[in-house]
Design an enzyme around this catalytic site. Structure first.
Site, short mmCIF file in Angstrom:
data_model
loop_
_atom_site.label_atom_id
_atom_site.label_comp_id
_atom_site.label_asym_id
_atom_site.label_seq_id
_atom_site.Cartn_x
_atom_site.Cartn_y
_atom_site.Cartn_z
N ASP A 75 -4.96 0.76 -4.90
CA ASP A 75 -5.06 1.67 -3.76
C ASP A 75 -5.29 3.08 -4.28
OD1 ASP A 75 -4.62 -0.03 -1.43
OD2 ASP A 75 -2.62 -0.35 -2.24
N ASP B 68 -8.53 -5.52 1.20
CA ASP B 68 -7.28 -5.06 1.80
C ASP B 68 -7.48 -4.18 3.03
OD1 ASP B 68 -4.48 -4.77 1.95
OD2 ASP B 68 -4.51 -2.93 0.79
N HIS C 96 -8.32 3.22 2.68
CA HIS C 96 -7.62 2.48 3.73
C HIS C 96 -6.10 2.66 3.76
CE1 HIS C 96 -7.67 -0.73 0.50
NE2 HIS C 96 -6.39 -0.73 0.84
#
Length: 1004
Positions: free
Chosen positions: A264, A374, A578
């Protein structure tokens, strides 16, 4: 035969845990350890290496939250270990159950060369194979003491999510710092037994294969001397040879394993820490590629590749070599793994433009796939964007998280709003952190929904988020699963190789039409309002900056700011990641995002103002610049003109209290509570507000989901609602009405206004928000009978039902829109437009009293107040603008959505500014006018059909055009697209519903 299965399985577990695994390192000696704690932010490698450390002992506490500590470990390989394999075991205080969510380290040699990362499942560093006796060992560890935010009791509010509030308490205990002999035979035995034990547990008890494995394991354990595991491990392995050599059935499911480390770009750590997570992981993976010839690793997110290039050139050199060898694979072709619901049309396109161009420029590689394992659902406009970028596949896994409905396919074609179909795969392994456990492999085979017509699936394999990626244990397991009876087969392959095989074997898969809605994480459409507003504002400022700079460059020789726009676009795209745009990151991330958006706005406004000043020239003529794609108030789209005079809106007292706004088109009644009880379309002779109901109604709900606080809103939130109808003040405010309310610890100020000559009630809302675990909505109950409604998405709009006939429809109780929501019955429609909100809900009821008509209620989601991972989410002052547009067709909704997001700019100058490019058809909406990225001076125009029907239009260039080409998003001519004819600067166009087109106009 007596059933001793449970006895043997229990024996296997204990022997593995207590005898075999500990024997992997049969001998060890402690290393000497010293540490230097860097003050403040991380320091360059050279500074960390040069710092003078202080001694520290194993068992000591270290590491303030978000700190960096440089450990120096030194020692000597014992002479008796000469010729054996020796490794350093460096345990910073890891919890093996939390790879990626705690402390991490990057090991360097004394000269600064990176060796590999340290992670909970990857604590070793090879010293010698074979080692030399007396060899001096000196290693340096750049250790990050990132605090554990998502702990065993998850979602508890914590101040650890921001360095400014995290304190200085040491977070970790130094656990083990040793030199140790590595026994490869024992390690191989561990893998053998794990693979067989895990496979055995997944086979039916009555299957012969399960019992074959059981007996082989039993014999291997018999052959193992528990007092001399190292001396007898080879003998034990020999008892397993036959059972490991039995080939898989020809019908076995086939898994393409792709080395993977989903990182991430920000989440429970700030952006700066992701830079280091990527460096650690890429160091690990390049080292593993050197050791494992069959292994293939793929990494997405061009931004992360750029971080390695820019911040860790020594790692970058290793990465580039591995890419050249075809084993370290760029994946996905996007700048980041972005959210796809909320980014606007151009932003979604630019994710692919900047991502694909990076991989082309750096490696000459073009990706065929979008890689988004994801992301929290997928907007219906995405397929044609993928195609327009030159890609043809999509991979995601997240839809398996849906709470209510099980998605019916794993491999299918996804059809978007314009009819584009993209070959799509959902890995049935149901994780993007596959570790090659037998349970995962068996689940993928059992779960695969396309049996009988397809047999290939993909397994992204490795620990993500700084967990270090794929491990040598995973690679070893995959080797044993390559062709093993009872298991799916496993082969390391690139994403491209998988998609080519999967699409070839399944040329006509089923089709799914419309959005891929994730039945979870719906609140990410609302959390962290300022982050969302920053994104929306930045997108529109970028449009303005490109439009006016291109116009000024062509007309006035204005220096087009290529580098500045490129850099700013990449900044905005990064923040669409995201877990940033959805509001699900720690406080530090969103605090930085707010400041970044402020800087972006300042810089873009300077570009816009400079370009407009160049266009306007010196003079006193008042000019209005219109950056929207439609003419308004006589000012052409993309041009500037002297504004026409306008009448005023009448504002009078309302009998019984309140006020009436009337501009001859709409008559709006605002009662003494500050609620809109009537919005009457005079021309249509039609009331908009449902009988007995009131619009502009603020509603407050409790908001305490079962888990995933910043991410989720659970449907039971609707069970309790408080209508905020008490007003502290309802008063005239210029030509509008000001309404002030207080509730809880918060205050709302609204101004309702009706512009002259416009069928549009504007609601400006300022909320000084100090609630916790509450959800604030703005409701518009409408007297419209509609079974479906339209919400804007990228390059068009998408219809959703207003009813809940099925569980699929009922699950969409919170959904995404961009600038507008539109609903209609034959002859009359209504739009709700906004300048910065995304989440909304639409419900319908049939009135049981009075006329028996239908009330369709649209509610915009304004604010939430979750406490995890940011305990201060959305506290403070927020401003929103919405507009109610009665009598609106879909074209009005499109136009008003642009209007509210692109207000006119006023400037004095010498003369009007003619548009650089115009469309004569409102349905053909120009989303971008810019100069080509290659610096050629060509003008690039992107447009689409926006109403959902066929369109014929003429695009007119306000400059001499020497040639025109239809291109992809990367501004490359399409080989299969005929160049449109151009006459006197006019290009005749025919577009199908929602068709997206990019034209490149060569200037004469």
């Amino acid at each position: 035969m007596h059933d001793d299965r449970s006895l043997v399985e229990a024996r296997l577990k204990r022997v593995l845990d207590e005898r075999v695994r500990p024997a992997v390192y049969p001998e060890s000696v402690p290393l000497d350890v010293a540490v230097w704690h860097a003050p403040g932010e991380p320091v360059p490698v050279a500074e960390g290496l040069a710092a003078e450390p202080e001694p520290i002992e194993v068992g000591a506490r270290w590491g303030a939250p978000w700190g960096t500590s440089w450990f120096r470990v030194t020692g000597t390989v014992p002479e008796t270990w000469a010729g054996r394999t020796v490794e350093a075991i460096l345990d910073l205080g890891f919890d093996e159950n939390m790879p990626g969510f705690q402390c991490e380290g990057l090991v360097h040699r004394p000269d600064g060369t990176p060796v590999k990362g340290l992670n909970p499942r990857n604590q070793w560093v090879r010293v010698g194979a074979p080692a030399e006796g007396g060899e001096q060992v000196r290693l340096h560890i750049e250790a990050a003491s990132n605090p554990v935010i998502l702990d065993y009791h998850p979602f508890l509010p914590t101040r650890l999510g921001d360095k400014e509030t995290a304190g200085s308490e040491p977070q970790y205990t130094l656990a083990r710092m040793d030199l140790a002999v590595f026994d490869d035979t024992v390690w191989q035995l561990v893998i053998d037994l794990e693979v067989l034990g895990e496979l055995m547990a997944e086979l039916p008890v009555e299957s012969a294969r399960r019992w074959d494995i059981l007996r082989a394991v039993d014999k291997a354990l018999d052959a193992l001397d528990l007092q001399d595991v190292n001396g007898t491990a080879d003998r034990a392995r020999s008892r397993l040879t036959d059972v490991l050599a039995t080939p898989a059935a020809p019908s076995a499911h086939r898994i393409s394993a792709v080395g993977h480390a989903h990182i991430d770009s920000a989440w429970l750590w700030p952006l700066r820490e992701t830079v280091r997570k990527v460096a650690r992981t890429t160091s690990n993976m390049t080292a593993l590629l050197d050791d494992e010839p069959d292994f293939v690793f793929a990494m997405s997110q061009a931004q992360q590749w750029a971080w390695v290039r820019d911040h860790r050139p020594e790692v970058w050199a290793r990465v580039k070599k591995a890419v050249a060898d075809g084993r370290f694979v760029p994946a996905g072709g996007m700048w980041v793994e972005s959210d796809t619901n909320m980014p606007g049309s151009e932003a979604m396109a630019r994710q692919f433009v900047h991502g694909k161009r990076f991989f082309l420029d750096e490696f000459g590689i073009e990706n065929d796939e979008a890689w988004l394992p994801d992301t929290f659902g997928f907007a219906a406009g995405l397929p044609q964007i993928i195609k327009a970028a030159g890609s043809k596949y999509l991979l995601t896994q997240k839809i398996s998280w849906s709470q209510t409905n099980k998605f019916p396919h794993h491999t299918f074609r996804w059809e978007g709003i314009d009819g584009t179909r993209i070959f799509t795969h959902f890995p049935p392994v149901d994780t993007y952190n596959c570790s090659m456990k037998g349970g995962e492999i068996a689940h993928a085979a059992r779960n695969f929904k396309d049996k009988g017509v397809a047999r290939h699936s993909l397994a992204p394999t490795g620990w993500g988020d700084g967990g270090g990626g794929t491990t040598r244990e995973m690679v070893a397991k995959a080797a044993r699963l390559r062709d093993l009876e009872g298991s799916a087969t496993v082969t390391w392959e690139t994403p491209q190789a998988f998609f080519e095989k999967a699409s070839a074997e399944y040329p006509e898969p089923p089709v799914w039409v419309g959005e891929l809605y994730l039945e979870l994480h719906r609140a990410t459409l609302t959390s962290q309002a300022k982050t969302k507003q920053g994104n929306r504002r930045s997108e529109h400022l970028l449009r303005e900056a490109e439009l006016w700079a291109a116009t000024a460059a062509v007309r006035r020789g204005f220096p087009y700011p290529y580098e500045d726009l490129d850099r700013i676009w990449k900044t905005v795209l990064l923040h669409q990641f995201h877990d940033i745009l959805p509001g699900s990151s720690i406080a530090w991330v969103h605090r930085e995002a707010r400041r970044t958006y402020e800087r972006v706005a300042e810089e873009l406004n300077r570009i816009i103002e400079s370009a407009q000043r160049s266009l306007a020239g010196e003079g006193d003529t008042p000019l209005v610049f219109n950056a929207a794609p439609h003419t308004r108030a006589g000012v052409p789209a993309g041009g500037a003109r002297t504004p026409a005079g306008q009448d005023r809106t009448a504002l009078t007292a309302r009998p019984g209290g309140g006020h009436v706004l009337d501009n001859g088109l709409l008559r709006v009644e605002i009662d003494a509570r500050g609620l809109v009880v009537s919005a009457y379309d005079i021309e249509a002779d039609r009331e908009t507000v449902a009988p007995g109901r009131a619009a502009n109604l603020l509603q407050l709900h409790p908001d305490f989901p079962n888990m995933w606080d910043a991410w989720d809103v659970d449907e039971f939130y609707r069970n309790t609602v408080t209508d905020l109808t008490d007003a502290d003040e309802v008063a005239r405010d210029g030509d509008g009405v000001r309404v002030v309310r207080t509730f809880g610890a918060s205050r709302v100020t609204q101004v309702l206004s009706l512009a002259p000559g416009e069928r549009r009630l504007v609601v400006d809302t300022e909320v000084d928000w100090h609630e916790t675990e509450k959800f604030l909505k703005l409701a518009f109950p409408l007297d419209v009978h509609a079974e479906r409604y339209a919400s804007e998405t990228q390059f068009g709009h998408f219809h959703r039902p207003t009813h809940t006939n099925t569980s699929w429809e009922a699950a969409k109780f919170e959904a995404c829109n961009h600038r507008f929501v539109h609903l209609e019955e034959p002859g009359f429609g209504v739009a709700i437009v906004n300048d910065s909100t995304y989440g909304h809900d639409v419900t319908r009821t049939v009135r049981t009293d009075g006329d028996g008509g239908t009330t369709t209620t649209v509610r915009a989601s304004l604010l939430r107040a979750p406490r995890f991972p940011d305990p201060e989410t959305d506290q403070g002052v927020h401003r929103f603008r919405h507009a109610l547009v009665p009598g609106a067709g879909i074209g009005d909704a499109v136009r008003e959505g642009w209007r509210i997001n692109l207000p006119e700019r006023h400037l004095s100058g010498a003369a009007e500014v003619a548009p650089l490019v115009t469309s004569d058809q409102d349905a053909v909406v120009v989303t971008a006018v810019k100069l080509a990225d290659d610096g050629s001076g060509d003008v690039v125009v992107r447009f689409h059909e926006a109403f959902g029907g066929r369109a014929r239009a003429t695009l007119t260039a306000g400059f001499e055009v020497a040639g025109v080409a239809v291109t992809d998003l990367l501004e490359r001519p399409l080989a299969d697209a005929a160049a449109p004819e151009i006459r006197d600067g006019r290009i005749a166009l025919r577009l199908r519903p929602f068709e997206l087109v990019t034209l490149r106009l060569r200037r004469a």
